[in-house]
Write an enzyme that holds these catalytic residues in place. Structure first.
Site, PDB file in Angstrom:
ATOM      1  N   HIS A 275       0.355  -0.917   0.134  1.00  0.00           N
ATOM      2  CA  HIS A 275      -0.259  -0.326  -0.595  1.00  0.00           C
ATOM      3  C   HIS A 275       0.613   1.220   0.513  1.00  0.00           C
ATOM      4  O   HIS A 275       0.426   2.250   0.408  1.00  0.00           O
ATOM      5  CB  HIS A 275      -1.017  -0.341   1.033  1.00  0.00           C
TER       6      HIS A 275
ATOM      7  N   HIS B  30       1.680   6.497  -0.036  1.00  0.00           N
ATOM      8  CA  HIS B  30       0.905   6.144   0.225  1.00  0.00           C
ATOM      9  C   HIS B  30      -0.738   5.969   0.437  1.00  0.00           C
ATOM     10  O   HIS B  30      -1.389   6.618   0.523  1.00  0.00           O
ATOM     11  CB  HIS B  30       1.351   6.434   1.805  1.00  0.00           C
TER      12      HIS B  30
END
Length: 168
Positions: A70, A85
């Site tokens: 992620h 992110h």
């Protein structure tokens, strides 16, 4: 006494960072996470993604790919490190909904797809997909200017970083 002035020169370096996602770029204070919103993680912006493909915003090296896919840190040849992110608290998905197309230490080119993610899955699972993009290392005297608008993956000048260095 004046030798320092004669032998040291200030040099400015700049890096234009392309958009790694398609969507809308927004200020970091719109991120629903205190560490990002207050710029504790670094200076930058965020993108509310409209598509689930993350591309390299510049030529560089994958310094660190988070195991859950992620997030990653890309390093430019100048030493600048950029954290991307994808989503808030998406680490809890343990990689579900994410597919990495790269690995740690890999050299990447601007525009190269790095990670794909299922945007619908993130939303249905209750995760905010807003994606902070921040400079995580300290660039001396860095000035960061951001462009807040609709962006397309690979589009130039989403963010510009200018820093000074002294040359002897």
């Amino acid at each position: 006494m004046f030798t320092h002035w004669l032998t040291n020169k200030t040099k400015y370096q700049a890096l234009d960072i392309n958009s790694p996602l398609t969507g809308k770029s927004v200020p970091l204070d719109r991120v629903p996470d205190k560490a990002f919103a207050s710029k504790q993680m670094g200076e930058g912006l965020a993108i509310v993604p409209a598509e689930g493909v993350l591309v390299a915003p510049f030529d560089g090296v994958v310094a660190y790919l988070i195991q859950s896919k992620h997030a990653l840190i890309l390093e430019h040849e100048s030493g600048l490190q950029l954290l991307i992110h994808i989503g808030m608290n998406t680490v809890a998905l343990k990689g579900e909904g994410f597919q990495s197309l790269i690995s740690n230490g890999e050299t990447v080119l601007a525009g190269q797809p790095l990670i794909t993610f299922d945007l619908s899955y993130l939303r249905e699972a209750g995760y905010e997909p807003i994606t902070p993009i921040v400079i995580v290392n300290d660039m001396l005297s860095a000035e960061v200017s951001c462009s807040y608008k609709e962006v397309h993956a690979g589009e130039p000048y989403m963010m510009r970083v200018v820093w000074q260095s002294t040359i002897s």
